[in-house]
Structure formats: structure tokens, C-alpha cells
Design an enzyme around this catalytic site. Structure first.
Site, PDB file in Angstrom:
ATOM      1  CB  SER A 119      -0.866  -0.052   1.256  1.00 26.76           C
ATOM      2  OG  SER A 119      -1.612   1.106   1.380  1.00 26.76           O
ATOM      3  CG  HIS A 123      -0.627  12.926   1.710  1.00 22.45           C
ATOM      4  ND1 HIS A 123      -1.883  13.178   1.205  1.00 22.45           N
ATOM      5  CD2 HIS A 123      -0.748  11.817   2.465  1.00 22.45           C
ATOM      6  CE1 HIS A 123      -2.728  12.258   1.660  1.00 22.45           C
ATOM      7  NE2 HIS A 123      -2.061  11.406   2.409  1.00 22.45           N
ATOM      8  CG  HIS A 133      -4.684   4.692  -2.834  1.00 24.27           C
ATOM      9  ND1 HIS A 133      -5.561   4.110  -3.732  1.00 24.27           N
ATOM     10  CD2 HIS A 133      -4.478   3.788  -1.857  1.00 24.27           C
ATOM     11  CE1 HIS A 133      -5.867   2.902  -3.298  1.00 24.27           C
ATOM     12  NE2 HIS A 133      -5.237   2.687  -2.163  1.00 24.27           N
ATOM     13  CG  ASN A 135      -4.144  -1.864  -1.544  1.00 24.50           C
ATOM     14  OD1 ASN A 135      -5.262  -2.334  -1.737  1.00 24.50           O
ATOM     15  ND2 ASN A 135      -3.263  -2.433  -0.758  1.00 24.50           N
ATOM     16  CB  THR A 136      -1.545  -4.687  -5.755  1.00 21.10           C
ATOM     17  OG1 THR A 136      -0.162  -4.477  -5.443  1.00 21.10           O
ATOM     18  CG2 THR A 136      -1.924  -3.819  -6.944  1.00 21.10           C
ATOM     19  NE  ARG A 137      -7.394  -5.888  -1.221  1.00 23.14           N
ATOM     20  CZ  ARG A 137      -7.740  -4.772  -1.832  1.00 23.14           C
ATOM     21  NH1 ARG A 137      -6.842  -3.817  -2.051  1.00 23.14           N
ATOM     22  NH2 ARG A 137      -8.958  -4.591  -2.289  1.00 23.14           N
ATOM     23  CG  HIS A 167      -7.702   8.428 -16.281  1.00 28.11           C
ATOM     24  ND1 HIS A 167      -8.163   7.553 -15.326  1.00 28.11           N
ATOM     25  CD2 HIS A 167      -8.062   9.667 -15.850  1.00 28.11           C
ATOM     26  CE1 HIS A 167      -8.780   8.233 -14.359  1.00 28.11           C
ATOM     27  NE2 HIS A 167      -8.724   9.526 -14.651  1.00 28.11           N
ATOM     28  CG  HIS A 197     -20.077  12.495   3.877  1.00 28.06           C
ATOM     29  ND1 HIS A 197     -19.187  11.456   4.020  1.00 28.06           N
ATOM     30  CD2 HIS A 197     -19.336  13.620   4.029  1.00 28.06           C
ATOM     31  CE1 HIS A 197     -17.973  11.942   4.250  1.00 28.06           C
ATOM     32  NE2 HIS A 197     -18.039  13.247   4.254  1.00 28.06           N
TER      33      HIS A 197
END
Lengths: 296, 296
Positions: A119, A123, A133, A135-137, A167, A197
Site C-alpha cells: 500500500s 502527499h 494512492h 494498493n495491490t494484494r 488514465h 455524504h
């Protein structure tokens, strides 16, 4: 078949360690190559490294990881690179969720899991550079295994050229493996990296995938390619942008924009929830939080 | 009996408006009375006021509130005082939760609720002054009604005298109404304002209560007293501390300490969850978030 999975697990966790090494070396080289006057009085940033542990339901070994964080660099205000390999019996709540997702079929009392991943969250000092960001798992239970991951860009100042470049690189990466991936995984990112939200996306998207479990070798190769593509694309964006000037107003805008990222990670992010609930070191799980945030 | 509850509802919502007025006037007077050199170049802070709306399941009127925020004052770095009175049909998910909590007994298809309350969160310029939270509310469904609320202190620099003063004032307040309240409500605050993933309290506690529904008039009087006690106690602490000197290291410690408050509110806080999920203005719900936070 699944009893023989030790080799695949080892290949996957080795890869995440290898990718970690490449990312850390690349990011430290970027610190060295910075030339802009603002911030050049600082030493080039370096990662500090800490082993992390998971407090699982067992007294003994529940796995752990390596947390590497660079703070207050010339280019990186804070970047964390976590790898972890965790295992042990699933607790009842997670077991229930996994049954609902058909990750567990057999009705054993104790179900062991194994998960390994990487991960990365960066910043940046310069608001001309986007936050990012990745992340691979790989996840394993006695009944099945799957890969998951994704990457998304979070620029406080949106630059069409960078967004297109990011992209396009992800589309090319996906297309190398399966023409159906990109449209599916791009939409998944748009749906997933979304803040209900506030009724807005947290960034400008990327790709997200989960439950990828068709052919281990092919799925693994794709997962590796996502990591490599992330690294080459993001470092290229930094090389283009890191020496551009910025104003105090740009910086203030970036600090406020980071509120979205913080709200998203603390309220919605799956990895954060899993990490906190499964008892991993909270400093490692929350490594993703920005070094400084403003809420108006 | 519950059909006649219009008068009680009006009394409660009037009280929250009245308390709001007193808090705002007191806090603006505190801004005027600040004498320390640091920050005196600024104008005394004043509240800006905004009406807020809830986007409920109805097209028409779902209630709303008044959000009052003072930003960048001499004493208050950011303080929000929200009042709201919201109503309408409960959505299915909340209905299910309320049934589990025995707040709904009848099996009507559409169940209307009504809720009114006040919420105050203050983050201070001077790290010698604690941050504080206070919230009280009345909730009504056709089957029952209840009061809830609480207040807790969040000092980044712990001062035994202030902590004692705060707890003693709350004990006296509780004891005026029922000798069983304080031990119960103090423990509830200790349990509630707790951050499981870090295994620490978010602050130094206070009181928390919910489901208070024995005698409307007596419960209402107690709820009013909690609001008044909060106001007199907190302004006294500010008067004692606001002109004390502080260092950059104190300020930095405060910014890092605020991470706990942010994590708590975004991950665990009931009011925040209810507000975001019931469609209230996210700026009003997240008014509680600190103006600036650091995560190491």
C-alpha cells in the site's frame, strides 16, 4: 489444489517486497533530483523503516509487515509504503462477511486466512503535484484466493495533461492483459473512490479491482503490472511538476482538499476498516492520513 | 399522550435555541476580553451564521437548522454551534436500528420521527486551553421519546486543576437531579469517548447519557442543566488559561493531538454517523472537525 498454494503465496509476498524496494529507491532518487529553490535548504528526504505487528486472535504469530515512511522531504511531505503478510484464524465477524462474499464454503470451526499486499500513499509538498494512492494484494482462504487493488490520483490542482496521462497508462496496462478490464476497473474506481455524504469523488479516479480469481499466473502478472505502471507513471508526473512554482493560496487549497482524502479513508476505505478491525498496528493502517489537513 | 407532545417538542427546541444564543454571546465576549499579545493584532472573532437543510426522503420539508461558526478568532481557532430540528419518515435502515433499541413498537409502514438538539465543538488557538464538545438532544417517535447528550474535555496539555474542575462541576450538576446519574454517566463517557484502534481515550472524559426517558419535565430540566453547566465551566476554564503563553512545540503537540478527535468523529461518533446517513448538510455535520490537524 489449495494445499499446494505455499509457492504462490511466496511468489506474491516476494513481489510485494520487490515492488516496495523499487518504489523506495525511485522516491529517494526524486528527492535527490529536486532543483527548485523553495525547500532545497532541506536535506533530501529518506525513508525511515519500522517493523509492524498484527495483534490477531492468537497469542503467537499473526504476521506483520514493514512500514516505511518519508516525512518532510523536499518533494514528499509524507509518503508511506507499507507491505504486510498477515495470517491466522479469521474472527467470527470477518468470517461472516467472507461467507456472504463466497470466500468461505466449508463449514470448519476455525478458518485460517492469509493476506499479503503493498500500500502506497503519497502527499506532496508542492500542490502542483497530485497526491496518489496505490494498493495491490493477494488474499487466500482454504476455499479460494483472489487479487485486488487499484490506484487513484488526487490532485488539488487538476491538470488535464496529467489526468489523461495517468488514465491512458492504466488503460494500456489493463489492455495488455484483458480488453474488458479497463472499462470495468475504471468504473469500479469511480464508484469506489466516492464520498456519498459530500456527493463528490475523492479524486480524479483511476482503477479499482477486487475478487480477481480466474487464473493465478495471469492474475498475478496483471497485479504486478499495475504496481509497475503506477510507479513509472507517478514518477513521470512528479518529474514534470515538482519544480513548478506554487503560491500560499495553492498550498492552502491543497490542505483543504486533503480533508476529502481523510474523510474517505476514515469513513469508507475497506483496507483501513480491515486493518483496524483485524488488529494491525494503527500507525501503519493510518499511515495514509495526510501530514497536515485543514477543515474549513 | 404522545399526540399531545407538540408542546414538549416546542419547549425543547426553544431551549436549544436559547442555549445557542447564550453560548454565542459568551464566546464573543471571551474574544473581546483576550489580552495576550500573540493574536491581539487580529479582530475579535465573530460567528458567521448559515441556515442548514436536511435532504430527507421527502421532497418537501425535512427540517433543518442553524450552523454558527467562528473561525480564526483570537481565542477560538474554530468553534461551531449547531442547532437543528429535523423530522420526517424514518428510513428503513434507521427504523430497523430503532426497533432493535425498542424506540418503535407499532408496526406502521411509515414511522415519523422528530429530533432537536444542540451541538458545540471548540478548537482553541492556545494549546493551554482544552478543546471541548457538548451535545444535548431530544428525540421523539410515535412510541416514545428520550433525551441524550454529554460533554467531554480534550486538552492536549493536561492540567489536573482544569480536569478536576470540569468533572466536579458535572458531578454537582448530575447530583442536583439524581445521585445515581454521575457515576453512571461518567462511566458511559469513559466507555463512549474511547478509540479502540489506538486503545486510548480521545480526551479526559466527562459525561454521556442516552435513552433518558423517565419523566419528561425532570429529564428536560436535567438536559438544560447540562447545557448551562457546560457553558459556565468551559468559559471559566478559558478565562483562567487563555492568556497563558505557549510555545511552537505546544502548538505542534495540539495539532497532532487533534488527530485523535478527527479519527474518533469520523470512525465512531454516533451523531456524525446519524447526520451523514440521514442526509443533513455535511458541512454542518462535520463542523466538529478541527481547523488544522497533523498526522505524524
Amino acid at each position: 489444489m489449495l494445499n499446494d498454494f505455499e509457492l504462490e503465496k511466496e511468489k506474491a509476498s516476494d513481489w510485494f517486497l520487490n515492488l516496495r524496494k523499487n518504489i523506495i529507491e525511485s522516491f529517494e532518487r526524486i528527492e535527490d533530483s529536486y532543483t527548485q529553490e523553495t525547500g532545497l535548504e532541506k536535506l533530501a528526504g529518506r525513508f525511515s523503516v519500522k517493523k509492524t505487528k498484527r495483534n490477531g486472535s492468537q497469542e503467537s504469530d499473526n504476521g506483520g509487515g514493514i512500514m516505511s515512511v518519508m516525512r518532510g522531504g523536499r518533494v514528499f511531505e509524507k509518503v508511506g509504503v507499507n507491505v504486510s503478510t498477515v495470517y491466522g484464524p479469521l474472527d467470527d465477524r470477518i468470517k461472516k462477511l467472507m461467507r456472504a462474499r463466497r470466500k468461505i464454503i466449508r463449514n470448519d470451526k476455525i478458518v485460517n486466512f492469509w493476506a499479503s499486499g503493498i500500500s502506497v500513499v503519497a502527499h506532496m509538498q508542492n500542490p502542483q503535484c497530485p497526491a496518489v494512492h496505490m494498493n495491490t494484494r493477494m488474499f487466500w482462504t482454504p476455499d479460494t484466493w483472489w487479487f485486488g487493488g487499484g490506484t487513484d490520483l488526487n490532485p488539488s490542482i487538476e491538470k488535464a495533461a496529467d489526468i489523461d496521462f495517468f488514465h491512458t497508462a492504466l488503460k494500456d496496462c489493463c489492455d495488455r492483459h484483458d480488453k474488458t478490464y479497463y472499462p470495468k476497473f475504471k468504473k469500479w474506481a469511480d464508484d469506489y473512490f466516492y464520498i456519498p455524504h459530500r456527493n463528490i469523488a475523492r479524486g480524479v479516479g483511476g482503477i479499482f479491482f477486487d475478487d480477481l480469481s480466474t487464473d493465478w499466473s495471469r492474475n498475478f502478472t496483471f497485479t504486478q503490472d499495475v504496481g509497475k505502471t503506477f510507479l513509472s507513471t507517478f514518477t513521470e508526473i512528479l518529474n514534470r511538476r515538482m519544480n513548478e512554482k506554487w503560491t500560499d493560496a495553492d498550498k492552502d487549497g491543497q490542505l483543504i482538499y486533503r480533508g476529502l482524502y481523510s474523510e474517505y479513508n476514515l469513513i469508507y476505505d475497506r483496507g483501513t476498516k480491515f486493518g483496524l478491525e483485524s488488529g494491525h498496528d494503527p500507525d501503519a493502517v493510518l499511515m495514509s492520513l495526510p501530514p497536515m489537513v485543514k477543515w474549513y
